[in-house]
Design a protein around this motif. Structure first.
Motif, PDB file in Angstrom:
ATOM      1  N   ALA A  18       0.830  -1.252  -0.129  1.00 29.56           N
ATOM      2  CA  ALA A  18       0.227   0.198   0.157  1.00 29.56           C
ATOM      3  C   ALA A  18       0.938   1.307   0.058  1.00 29.56           C
ATOM      4  CB  ALA A  18      -0.789   0.032   1.305  1.00 29.56           C
ATOM      5  N   VAL A  20       0.203   5.136   1.330  1.00 27.63           N
ATOM      6  CA  VAL A  20      -0.640   6.002   1.951  1.00 27.63           C
ATOM      7  C   VAL A  20      -0.036   7.256   1.979  1.00 27.63           C
ATOM      8  CG1 VAL A  20      -1.839   6.194   4.140  1.00 27.63           C
ATOM      9  CG2 VAL A  20      -1.437   3.982   3.424  1.00 27.63           C
ATOM     10  N   GLY A  23       0.680   9.979   5.431  1.00 22.60           N
ATOM     11  CA  GLY A  23       0.477   8.963   6.347  1.00 22.60           C
ATOM     12  C   GLY A  23       1.172   9.006   7.699  1.00 22.60           C
ATOM     13  N   GLY A  28      -4.659   9.377   7.963  1.00 21.98           N
ATOM     14  CA  GLY A  28      -3.471   8.598   7.316  1.00 21.98           C
ATOM     15  C   GLY A  28      -2.622   7.804   8.072  1.00 21.98           C
ATOM     16  N   THR A  31      -4.594   4.776   9.204  1.00 29.07           N
ATOM     17  CA  THR A  31      -4.674   3.975   7.920  1.00 29.07           C
ATOM     18  C   THR A  31      -3.446   3.070   8.010  1.00 29.07           C
ATOM     19  OG1 THR A  31      -6.298   5.024   7.163  1.00 29.07           O
ATOM     20  CG2 THR A  31      -4.904   3.679   5.707  1.00 29.07           C
ATOM     21  N   VAL A  32      -2.233   3.655   8.026  1.00 31.35           N
ATOM     22  CA  VAL A  32      -1.043   2.901   7.788  1.00 31.35           C
ATOM     23  C   VAL A  32      -0.942   2.039   8.832  1.00 31.35           C
ATOM     24  CG1 VAL A  32       1.741   3.017   8.361  1.00 31.35           C
ATOM     25  CG2 VAL A  32       0.265   5.083   6.914  1.00 31.35           C
ATOM     26  N   VAL A  42       3.902  -0.958   3.671  1.00 31.25           N
ATOM     27  CA  VAL A  42       3.348   0.356   3.584  1.00 31.25           C
ATOM     28  C   VAL A  42       4.411   1.249   3.297  1.00 31.25           C
ATOM     29  CG1 VAL A  42       1.746   2.107   4.338  1.00 31.25           C
ATOM     30  CG2 VAL A  42       1.357  -0.299   5.131  1.00 31.25           C
ATOM     31  N   VAL A  98      -3.892   4.794  -0.829  1.00 33.42           N
ATOM     32  CA  VAL A  98      -4.797   5.694   0.124  1.00 33.42           C
ATOM     33  C   VAL A  98      -4.459   7.108   0.116  1.00 33.42           C
ATOM     34  CG1 VAL A  98      -6.029   5.912   2.240  1.00 33.42           C
ATOM     35  CG2 VAL A  98      -5.356   3.431   1.411  1.00 33.42           C
ATOM     36  N   HIS A  99      -5.042   7.969  -0.687  1.00 33.23           N
ATOM     37  CA  HIS A  99      -4.775   9.322  -0.669  1.00 33.23           C
ATOM     38  C   HIS A  99      -5.367  10.155   0.531  1.00 33.23           C
ATOM     39  CE1 HIS A  99      -3.298  13.123  -2.065  1.00 33.23           C
ATOM     40  NE2 HIS A  99      -4.619  13.443  -2.532  1.00 33.23           N
ATOM     41  N   ALA A 100      -4.719  10.020   1.596  1.00 34.48           N
ATOM     42  CA  ALA A 100      -5.173  10.890   2.789  1.00 34.48           C
ATOM     43  C   ALA A 100      -4.629  12.315   2.984  1.00 34.48           C
ATOM     44  CB  ALA A 100      -5.017  10.049   4.048  1.00 34.48           C
ATOM     45  N   ALA A 229     -10.291   4.557   9.295  1.00 31.85           N
ATOM     46  CA  ALA A 229      -9.311   3.722   8.911  1.00 31.85           C
ATOM     47  C   ALA A 229     -10.104   2.139   8.780  1.00 31.85           C
ATOM     48  CB  ALA A 229      -8.273   3.666  10.025  1.00 31.85           C
ATOM     49  N   VAL A 232     -11.585   2.260   5.470  1.00 34.01           N
ATOM     50  CA  VAL A 232     -10.519   2.137   4.476  1.00 34.01           C
ATOM     51  C   VAL A 232     -10.146   0.784   4.161  1.00 34.01           C
ATOM     52  CG1 VAL A 232      -8.197   2.927   3.627  1.00 34.01           C
ATOM     53  CG2 VAL A 232      -9.722   4.693   4.601  1.00 34.01           C
TER      54      VAL A 232
END
Length: 255
Positions: A18, A20, A23, A28, A31-32, A42, A98-100, A229, A232
Motif C-alpha cells: 500500500a 498511503v 501517512g 492517514g 490507516t498505515v 506500506v 490511500v490518498h489521505a 481507517a 478504508v
C-alpha cells in the motif's frame, strides 16, 4: 486482531503493498497502522515532518507489518512518482493507494484570501489528480484506490466553501476514474468522513464549535481516525472489492 482476513499475497508470494499519502498524521497514520496489521507493506508518504513519519513507521512495525517513509509533495508529479517507485523497488508493486493527504482553510467566501484558495486547491485537487494518475498507471489487478472527500460537501456549512468545493472535485474525479479503469479489476472509491478527532479538525475551532459538531451525528460523538481507517481497510480488502465508484459517508449518521 484484524477484523477481516489478511489480504492474499501478491504475485510471486510477496506481501500486498500500500501507498498511503498523508501517512504521518491523523487518519492517514491510523490507516498505515491498520493496513500493516492486515499484512500490507506500506509506503508512508509525508509532506515534511520526518519525525512523525518515522513514528508512523514504528506503529506499522509494532502492528506486525513493514513500512518505509518517503517525503513527497502530492502536487508534484516527480515526487509522487518516487512514492510509487519505492513501492515497486522495495516491495515489488502497488496493490492499494490511500490518498489521505489534504489541506483545510476556513473562511466565508467573501473573506477568503485567494492565495489560500490556490494553496488549498493545489493540495486537494491537483494533489488528488497527481496521485490518482500514478495509481491508474500502476495499481495491480485486484487492487484499489481510496481518495478522501468530506461529509461537509453535503452539509453546506458556512466557512467551508473553498474546502467543500475542492472535495466536490475529488468526488467527481473519483467517480470518473472508477469508470475509466473498466476491465482492470481495480476499484476506486472515496471516503467522506464527518467530524473526526484529528489535529486538522481541531485547528481553529473553539470548544463550543467542537461540542456542536460532535453532537450532530445520532451517535453523538466525534469520529476517530480508527473509525475511518476501518472503512478504508474494508475497501482495499478482498471483502470490499465489489464496492466501486462510490462515496462512503463515514460520519455516524449525519444527513
Amino acid at each position: 486482531m484484524p477484523s477481516h482476513a489478511p489480504p492474499p499475497a501478491a504475485p510471486g508470494g510477496r506481501p500486498r503493498v500500500a501507498v498511503v499519502t498523508g501517512g504521518s498524521r491523523g487518519i492517514g497514520r491510523e490507516t498505515v497502522r491498520r493496513l500493516a496489521a492486515d499484512g500490507y507493506a506500506v509506503v508512508v508518504g509525508y509532506a515534511g515532518n520526518r519525525e512523525l513519519a518515522e513514528a508512523a513507521v514504528k506503529d506499522a512495525v509494532a502492528a506486525g507489518g513493514t513500512a518505509v517513509p518517503v517525503r513527497a509533495d502530492v502536487a508534484e508529479e516527480e515526487q509522487v512518482a518516487a512514492l510509487f517507485d519505492t513501492a515497486e523497488t522495495e516491495f515489488g508493486g502497488v496493490d492499494a493507494v490511500v490518498h489521505a493527504a489534504g489541506r483545510l482553510a476556513l473562511a466565508p467566501v467573501a473573506e477568503l484570501d485567494l492565495a489560500e484558495l490556490d494553496a488549498l486547491h493545489r493540495t486537494n485537487i491537483r494533489g488528488t489528480f497527481v496521485v490518482a494518475q500514478q495509481a491508474a498507471r500502476r495499481v495491480r489487478g485486484g487492487g484499489a484506490l481510496v481518495t478522501f472527500s468530506t461529509s461537509v460537501v453535503g452539509m453546506a456549512l458556512p466557512r467551508y466553501g473553498a474546502y467543500s468545493a475542492s472535495k466536490g472535485a475529488v468526488e467527481a474525479l473519483t467517480m470518473i476514474l472508477a469508470r475509466e479503469l473498466r476491465g482492470r479489476d481495480v476499484t476506486v472509491n472515496a471516503v467522506a468522513p464527518g467530524p473526526t478527532a484529528t489535529d486538522l479538525f481541531f485547528e481553529g475551532k473553539d470548544e463550543e464549535t467542537v461540542a456542536r459538531l460532535a453532537a450532530q451525528p445520532p451517535l453523538e460523538r466525534l469520529g476517530t481516525p480508527a473509525d475511518v481507517a476501518e472503512v478504508v481497510a474494508f475497501l482495499v480488502s478482498p471483502a470490499g472489492h465489489w464496492v466501486n465508484g462510490q462515496v462512503l459517508r463515514a460520519n455516524g449518521g449525519i444527513v
